[in-house]
Design an enzyme around this catalytic site. Structure first.
Site, PDB file in Angstrom:
ATOM      1  N   TYR A 158      -1.617  -4.829   9.367  1.00 50.87           N
ATOM      2  CA  TYR A 158      -1.513  -4.401  10.761  1.00 50.87           C
ATOM      3  C   TYR A 158      -1.726  -5.561  11.722  1.00 50.87           C
ATOM      4  O   TYR A 158      -1.128  -5.600  12.795  1.00 50.87           O
ATOM      5  CB  TYR A 158      -2.569  -3.317  11.066  1.00 50.87           C
ATOM      6  CG  TYR A 158      -2.126  -1.913  10.779  1.00 50.87           C
ATOM      7  CD1 TYR A 158      -1.690  -1.543   9.514  1.00 50.87           C
ATOM      8  CD2 TYR A 158      -2.169  -0.936  11.771  1.00 50.87           C
ATOM      9  CE1 TYR A 158      -1.303  -0.242   9.250  1.00 50.87           C
ATOM     10  CE2 TYR A 158      -1.788   0.358  11.519  1.00 50.87           C
ATOM     11  CZ  TYR A 158      -1.353   0.705  10.251  1.00 50.87           C
ATOM     12  OH  TYR A 158      -0.979   1.994   9.999  1.00 50.87           O
ATOM     13  N   LYS A 209      -3.392  -2.432  -4.915  1.00 56.41           N
ATOM     14  CA  LYS A 209      -2.136  -2.666  -5.627  1.00 56.41           C
ATOM     15  C   LYS A 209      -2.282  -4.017  -6.324  1.00 56.41           C
ATOM     16  O   LYS A 209      -1.519  -4.959  -6.092  1.00 56.41           O
ATOM     17  CB  LYS A 209      -0.971  -2.640  -4.618  1.00 56.41           C
ATOM     18  CG  LYS A 209       0.421  -2.670  -5.236  1.00 56.41           C
ATOM     19  CD  LYS A 209       0.806  -1.402  -5.968  1.00 56.41           C
ATOM     20  CE  LYS A 209       2.163  -1.572  -6.648  1.00 56.41           C
ATOM     21  NZ  LYS A 209       2.488  -0.463  -7.563  1.00 56.41           N
ATOM     22  N   ASP A 242      -0.082   3.744  -5.773  1.00 55.91           N
ATOM     23  CA  ASP A 242       0.988   4.699  -6.109  1.00 55.91           C
ATOM     24  C   ASP A 242       0.422   5.842  -6.954  1.00 55.91           C
ATOM     25  O   ASP A 242       0.708   7.021  -6.727  1.00 55.91           O
ATOM     26  CB  ASP A 242       2.179   4.002  -6.795  1.00 55.91           C
ATOM     27  CG  ASP A 242       1.769   3.075  -7.934  1.00 55.91           C
ATOM     28  OD1 ASP A 242       0.566   2.802  -8.104  1.00 55.91           O
ATOM     29  OD2 ASP A 242       2.673   2.618  -8.665  1.00 55.91           O
ATOM     30  N   ASP A 266      -3.882   4.333   5.811  1.00 56.81           N
ATOM     31  CA  ASP A 266      -3.065   5.067   6.779  1.00 56.81           C
ATOM     32  C   ASP A 266      -2.238   6.119   6.049  1.00 56.81           C
ATOM     33  O   ASP A 266      -2.208   7.290   6.419  1.00 56.81           O
ATOM     34  CB  ASP A 266      -2.145   4.093   7.525  1.00 56.81           C
ATOM     35  CG  ASP A 266      -1.249   4.810   8.512  1.00 56.81           C
ATOM     36  OD1 ASP A 266      -1.758   5.676   9.251  1.00 56.81           O
ATOM     37  OD2 ASP A 266      -0.034   4.527   8.535  1.00 56.81           O
ATOM     38  N   ASP A 270      -3.016  10.437   5.670  1.00 58.33           N
ATOM     39  CA  ASP A 270      -2.071  11.476   6.097  1.00 58.33           C
ATOM     40  C   ASP A 270      -1.810  12.467   4.962  1.00 58.33           C
ATOM     41  O   ASP A 270      -1.704  13.673   5.181  1.00 58.33           O
ATOM     42  CB  ASP A 270      -0.736  10.867   6.549  1.00 58.33           C
ATOM     43  CG  ASP A 270      -0.639  10.754   8.067  1.00 58.33           C
ATOM     44  OD1 ASP A 270      -1.697  10.523   8.687  1.00 58.33           O
ATOM     45  OD2 ASP A 270       0.465  10.907   8.613  1.00 58.33           O
TER      46      ASP A 270
END
Ligand code: IPM
Ligand code: MN
Length: 380
Positions: A158, A209, A242, A266, A270
């Site tokens: 970000y 990751k 993932d 983020d 959600d």
């Protein structure tokens, strides 16, 4: 850490006065904020503290009134406060502005950075009585959902530099975002996950990751070392992002505290929002590196849902997420733990006894925003 951890005490000789900035923003923000302020006022009377707040513009309304989504006048009011109670920002009116000037990006990202709000705490809570609200099958979540995501909020892709778009000699356009983390940024968010896990008495799953990204390799190593040194008793596991997205949909309660970097957080938060049913029930806290005048973390508290332009102005929005965000403010920034728990219990009691706004009604008669607030007050 100070010698006296005020966050775990809840008695004061004098009647404390807490100051906070109220930034209702756009859409349903002002409607649900009004109800949350009423609940705060009553909780202050009941638990013996004063609340003193100042309103300021943020987001679309700030663009309209001041030409900027996060004007200096708003920043000053926040600086003079112990915490920020935030509504929501954005809406169709400002959608045609360039992306970096739109209310969401131009208000939220700078306010997080301005106050070093590096720790985003998003509880994923679904009461057993509301499992109908979740898209998951009931048998997968027989007793609801109770997890929490700790998301790093001021670093990663970000904010990393370089971040730019340019035209290459061959005429192609090229855009660059940079994902970058350093040890101290990972350690301080790991500490928040540890504190959260200790308060809940359970475990942390760190999401990365590390099979692809350098930042994730570092993330995993720093998290491992930090837990080993500072919290050997907290159970720590790691998962690729993932897989975590899949596991959240398959069996969310296998998690307790999720710890992750900015962009993964983020996305996963959600997903957590949707499996917990209505966004109208989900609160969040963004905690800062700095303490307020009461020795507690300065923080920004906001509902996880957006401005809901489709129902804005109709007086039917669910105020619970805003009320629960106010409760988080009492807990983290003011140290008023009893009042915070009482509000949380009152919301749960109101909802489970059948007072519901349209988003969580499921066949029951639905009530409006004000009536939902009244039911919470009755249970307080
Ligand atoms: C959130 C939002 C923001 C984010 C956007 C609006 C900048 O999606 O708070 O999760 O990506 O952090
Ligand atoms: Mn988001």
């Amino acid at each position: 850490m100070s010698q006296f951890n005020l966050a775990t005490t809840n008695y004061n000789d004098d009647m404390n006065t807490y100051t906070f900035a109220v930034l209702p923003g756009d859409g349903i923000g002002p409607e649900v904020m009004e109800v949350a302020l009423e609940v705060l006022k009553v909780s202050g009377e009941k638990f013996g503290f004063n609340l003193d707040y100042k309103n300021a513009d943020i987001g679309g309304i700030a663009i309209d009134n001041h030409g900027l989504a996060f004007p200096d006048s708003t920043k000053v009011i926040c600086e003079e406060s112990d915490a920020i109670l935030f509504g929501s920002v954005g809406g169709p009116k400002w959608e045609n502005l360039p992306p970096e000037e739109q209310p969401e990006r131009a208000a939220l990202l700078p306010i997080r950075k301005a106050f070093s709000l590096y720790a985003n705490v998003r509880p994923g809570l679904l009461y057993p009585q509301l499992t109908d609200a979740s898209p998951l099958k009931k048998e997968r979540i027989p007793s609801g959902i109770d997890i929490v995501c700790i998301r790093e909020l001021t670093g990663g892709i970000y904010f990393g530099q370089p971040k730019s778009t340019k035209i290459l000699p061959n005429g192609q356009q090229q855009a660059i975002d940079t994902m970058v983390y350093q040890t101290s940024e990972i350690e301080r968010i790991a500490q928040v996950a540890i504190d959260t896990a200790r308060a809940r008495g359970s475990k942390v799953c760190s999401i990365d990751k590390a099979n692809v990204l350098e930042t994730s390799v570092l993330w995993r190593k720093v998290v491992n070392d930090f837990f080993e040194e500072h919290a050997p008793e907290v159970e720590l596991s790691h998962m690729y992002v993932d897989n975590a997205a899949m596991q959240l949909a398959r069996d969310p309660n296998q998690f307790d505290v999720l710890l992750t970097e900015n962009m993964f957080g983020d996305i996963l938060s959600d997903e957590m929002g949707v499996i917990c049913g209505s966004l109208g029930m989900l609160a969040s806290a963004s905690l800062g590196a700095n303490n307020n005048s009461h020795g507690h973390p300065f923080g920004l508290y906001e509902p996880s849902g957006g401005t809901a332009p489709d129902i804005a102005g109709m007086g039917i929005a669910n105020p619970c997420a805003q009320i629960l965000s106010a409760a988080m403010m009492l807990r983290y920034s003011f140290g008023e733990l009893k009042a915070a728990s009482a509000i949380e219990k009152a919301v749960e009691a109101a909802v489970t006894s059948g007072t519901r706004t349209g988003d969580i009604a499921f066949g029951l008669e639905s009530v409006d925003t004000v009536a939902m607030g009244t039911a919470v007050l009755t249970n307080l």
